[in-house]
Design a protein around this motif. Structure first.
Motif, PDB file in Angstrom:
ATOM      1  N   GLY A   3       0.792  -1.216   0.000  1.00  8.65           N
ATOM      2  CA  GLY A   3       0.000   0.000   0.000  1.00  8.65           C
ATOM      3  C   GLY A   3       0.825   1.267   0.000  1.00  8.65           C
ATOM      4  N   ALA A   4       2.105   1.162   0.327  1.00 11.07           N
ATOM      5  CA  ALA A   4       2.982   2.332   0.239  1.00 11.07           C
ATOM      6  C   ALA A   4       3.133   2.785  -1.212  1.00 11.07           C
ATOM      7  N   GLU A   5       2.988   1.848  -2.148  1.00  7.97           N
ATOM      8  CA  GLU A   5       3.086   2.162  -3.572  1.00  7.97           C
ATOM      9  C   GLU A   5       1.722   2.501  -4.177  1.00  7.97           C
ATOM     10  N   SER A   6       0.704   1.733  -3.791  1.00  7.09           N
ATOM     11  CA  SER A   6      -0.640   1.947  -4.314  1.00  7.09           C
ATOM     12  C   SER A   6      -1.623   1.310  -3.341  1.00  7.09           C
ATOM     13  N   GLY A   7      -2.648   2.058  -2.973  1.00  6.92           N
ATOM     14  CA  GLY A   7      -3.536   1.647  -1.892  1.00  6.92           C
ATOM     15  C   GLY A   7      -4.176   0.283  -2.088  1.00  6.92           C
ATOM     16  N   THR A   8      -4.266  -0.468  -1.003  1.00  8.32           N
ATOM     17  CA  THR A   8      -4.855  -1.801  -1.005  1.00  8.32           C
ATOM     18  C   THR A   8      -6.074  -1.833  -0.092  1.00  8.32           C
ATOM     19  N   VAL A   9      -6.777  -2.961  -0.106  1.00  7.03           N
ATOM     20  CA  VAL A   9      -7.963  -3.149   0.728  1.00  7.03           C
ATOM     21  C   VAL A   9      -7.797  -4.421   1.543  1.00  7.03           C
ATOM     22  N   MET A  10      -8.091  -4.341   2.832  1.00  9.69           N
ATOM     23  CA  MET A  10      -8.157  -5.534   3.660  1.00  9.69           C
ATOM     24  C   MET A  10      -9.533  -5.632   4.288  1.00  9.69           C
ATOM     25  N   CYS A  11     -10.150  -6.784   4.123  1.00  5.28           N
ATOM     26  CA  CYS A  11     -11.451  -7.068   4.732  1.00  5.28           C
ATOM     27  C   CYS A  11     -11.315  -8.284   5.650  1.00  5.28           C
ATOM     28  N   ILE A  12     -11.926  -8.198   6.825  1.00  6.62           N
ATOM     29  CA  ILE A  12     -12.084  -9.381   7.670  1.00  6.62           C
ATOM     30  C   ILE A  12     -13.574  -9.711   7.705  1.00  6.62           C
ATOM     31  N   PRO A  13     -13.997 -10.757   6.992  1.00  6.44           N
ATOM     32  CA  PRO A  13     -15.383 -11.208   7.091  1.00  6.44           C
ATOM     33  C   PRO A  13     -15.538 -12.098   8.325  1.00  6.44           C
ATOM     34  N   THR A  14     -16.509 -11.787   9.158  1.00  2.00           N
ATOM     35  CA  THR A  14     -16.692 -12.528  10.406  1.00  2.00           C
ATOM     36  C   THR A  14     -18.106 -13.097  10.497  1.00  2.00           C
ATOM     37  N   HIS A  15     -18.271 -14.020  11.447  1.00  2.12           N
ATOM     38  CA  HIS A  15     -19.572 -14.581  11.782  1.00  2.12           C
ATOM     39  C   HIS A  15     -19.663 -14.608  13.303  1.00  2.12           C
ATOM     40  N   ASN A  16     -20.763 -14.144  13.822  1.00  2.00           N
ATOM     41  CA  ASN A  16     -20.856 -14.007  15.274  1.00  2.00           C
ATOM     42  C   ASN A  16     -20.938 -15.337  16.014  1.00  2.00           C
ATOM     43  N   TYR A  17     -21.068 -16.437  15.296  1.00  2.00           N
ATOM     44  CA  TYR A  17     -21.008 -17.750  15.938  1.00  2.00           C
ATOM     45  C   TYR A  17     -19.642 -18.420  15.741  1.00  2.00           C
ATOM     46  N   GLN A  18     -18.700 -17.702  15.126  1.00  2.00           N
ATOM     47  CA  GLN A  18     -17.355 -18.230  14.926  1.00  2.00           C
ATOM     48  C   GLN A  18     -16.338 -17.430  15.738  1.00  2.00           C
ATOM     49  N   VAL A  19     -16.033 -16.210  15.258  1.00  2.00           N
ATOM     50  CA  VAL A  19     -14.955 -15.420  15.858  1.00  2.00           C
ATOM     51  C   VAL A  19     -15.291 -14.986  17.278  1.00  2.00           C
ATOM     52  N   SER A  20     -16.571 -14.972  17.634  1.00  2.00           N
ATOM     53  CA  SER A  20     -16.979 -14.468  18.944  1.00  2.00           C
ATOM     54  C   SER A  20     -17.086 -15.546  20.011  1.00  2.00           C
ATOM     55  N   CYS A  21     -16.750 -16.776  19.687  1.00  2.00           N
ATOM     56  CA  CYS A  21     -16.695 -17.805  20.733  1.00  2.00           C
ATOM     57  C   CYS A  21     -15.606 -17.420  21.737  1.00  2.00           C
ATOM     58  N   PRO A  22     -15.805 -17.710  23.016  1.00  2.00           N
ATOM     59  CA  PRO A  22     -14.878 -17.228  24.049  1.00  2.00           C
ATOM     60  C   PRO A  22     -13.421 -17.554  23.779  1.00  2.00           C
ATOM     61  N   HIS A  23     -13.123 -18.761  23.290  1.00  2.00           N
ATOM     62  CA  HIS A  23     -11.730 -19.166  23.112  1.00  2.00           C
ATOM     63  C   HIS A  23     -11.092 -18.551  21.864  1.00  2.00           C
ATOM     64  N   ARG A  24     -11.887 -17.871  21.030  1.00  2.00           N
ATOM     65  CA  ARG A  24     -11.363 -17.288  19.786  1.00  2.00           C
ATOM     66  C   ARG A  24     -11.272 -15.763  19.830  1.00  2.00           C
ATOM     67  N   LEU A  25     -11.931 -15.149  20.781  1.00  2.00           N
ATOM     68  CA  LEU A  25     -12.076 -13.705  20.736  1.00  2.00           C
ATOM     69  C   LEU A  25     -10.752 -12.968  20.928  1.00  2.00           C
ATOM     70  N   ARG A  26      -9.884 -13.483  21.786  1.00  2.00           N
ATOM     71  CA  ARG A  26      -8.636 -12.769  22.061  1.00  2.00           C
ATOM     72  C   ARG A  26      -7.783 -12.636  20.804  1.00  2.00           C
ATOM     73  N   ALA A  27      -7.700 -13.695  20.020  1.00  2.00           N
ATOM     74  CA  ALA A  27      -6.894 -13.643  18.794  1.00  2.00           C
ATOM     75  C   ALA A  27      -7.430 -12.589  17.837  1.00  2.00           C
ATOM     76  N   PHE A  28      -8.737 -12.483  17.741  1.00  2.00           N
ATOM     77  CA  PHE A  28      -9.354 -11.476  16.889  1.00  2.00           C
ATOM     78  C   PHE A  28      -9.061 -10.076  17.420  1.00  2.00           C
ATOM     79  N   GLU A  29      -9.189  -9.904  18.729  1.00  2.00           N
ATOM     80  CA  GLU A  29      -8.925  -8.584  19.315  1.00  2.00           C
ATOM     81  C   GLU A  29      -7.476  -8.156  19.108  1.00  2.00           C
TER      82      GLU A  29
END
Length: 319
Positions: A244-270
């Motif tokens: 992106g220093a040369e030309s702007g890029t896009v980053m998307c994180i697609p999530t699902h509230n029954y996946q990334v929000s499980c207690p044992h997974r949330l810290r890694a996402f945060e």
């Protein structure tokens, strides 16, 4: 038969006109929470089963219900903490089943874009009119419940027809003019926005939405552990930030509230969110804002460059 989907032209990444995001940001960063509704006993589709288990598919249904009851609140609090407005890939039946979730997102000025009506009803096997009616219903529902003119689309459960993008763009124009139906998340071919070819000729753009960074693909398909998923997100950002220093890029994180929000997974996402938003030259934004900025500032330049390259390639192959 087509040799490719026909929605976009070959356009080498390294030879394009430079793209600059607002305030000189290197990366346009957005989070796309898929907030979905799954039916316990949906109508059968001959092309795809909604559940791998016999009916009633209580395990699959209930973990998704957990996402709307528990996981959504966790993810919403986390995005609030890091100043991120969600771009919701919405199963619009949620407006009737869980209007309280819609209201919480409205209060935060999150974007709503269409992910169909139910994530257990697929585009496969629909006629053009049936698909058009489904798209119209979802766009009208979003407008009725949120006041937003739906700009983006992700086909339900990624089920796509050859006409999906045309139908979405045309329906958006019919309902809202230029303010509706102008970007898609259904194509996974690039790390920058790109112009899309439609039969109507409407100005329409693909906004990068990553399957590789999608929490369901990571956790369910690729069997990645939470700590490794967090590292993948940071590694993905680091490469896009460097380029992106040369030309702007896009980053998307697609999530699902029954996946990334499980207690044992949330810290890694945060930890990944903290890392990404800790960089000052990152534009923390939404899918709609990325599409609008690109259409206003780079779409015409991109079209002209693509046409010039196609003409040059055609001259080179002439005998």
């Amino acid at each position: 038969m087509r040799s490719d989907p026909g929605f976009y032209d070959y356009w080498p990444y390294h030879e394009r006109p430079k793209l600059r995001w607002p305030n000189g940001a290197r990366v346009a960063f957005w989070v796309a929470p898929n907030i979905e509704f799954y039916e316990l006993n949906p109508p059968a589709n001959p092309h795809r089963k909604a559940w791998p288990q016999p009916s009633p598919a209580v395990p699959g249904y209930s973990i998704r219900d957990y996402g709307n009851r528990v996981g959504h609140m966790r993810q919403m609090a986390l995005l609030d903490k890091y100043g991120i407005r969600g771009s919701i890939s919405l199963s619009t039946a949620l407006c009737d089943h869980h209007p309280e979730i819609i209201e919480l997102c409205r209060e935060r000025n999150w974007e709503f874009f269409s992910h169909g009506i139910y994530n257990t009803r697929y585009t496969y096997g629909m006629s053009s009119e049936q698909e058009r009616d489904m798209i119209r219903d979802s766009m009208e529902t979003i407008h009725r419940h949120t006041g937003q003119k739906c700009a983006g689309y992700l086909a339900p459960a990624l089920s796509h027809s050859e006409e999906t993008l045309d139908l979405f763009a045309e329906t958006g124009t019919e309902l809202f003019g230029d303010e509706g139906g102008f970007y898609t998340c259904d194509l996974f071919h690039d790390d920058q926005p790109t112009p899309i070819n439609l039969r109507s000729g409407k100005r329409f753009v693909s906004v990068p939405y990553s399957l590789e960074m999608n929490d369901t693909i990571a956790y369910v398909v690729n069997k990645v552990e939470p700590r490794r998923y967090g590292q993948m997100l940071r590694d993905n950002f680091d490469r896009l930030y460097q380029e992106g220093a040369e030309s702007g890029t896009v980053m998307c994180i697609p999530t699902h509230n029954y996946q990334v929000s499980c207690p044992h997974r949330l810290r890694a996402f945060e930890e990944a969110l903290e890392y990404i938003t800790g960089h000052s030259d990152v534009w923390v934004t939404t899918g709609r804002e990325i599409a609008e900025y690109y259409l206003q500032n780079y779409y015409d330049t991109a079209r002209a460059d693509i046409q010039a390259k196609n003409a040059s390639a055609a001259r080179e192959v002439q005998p």
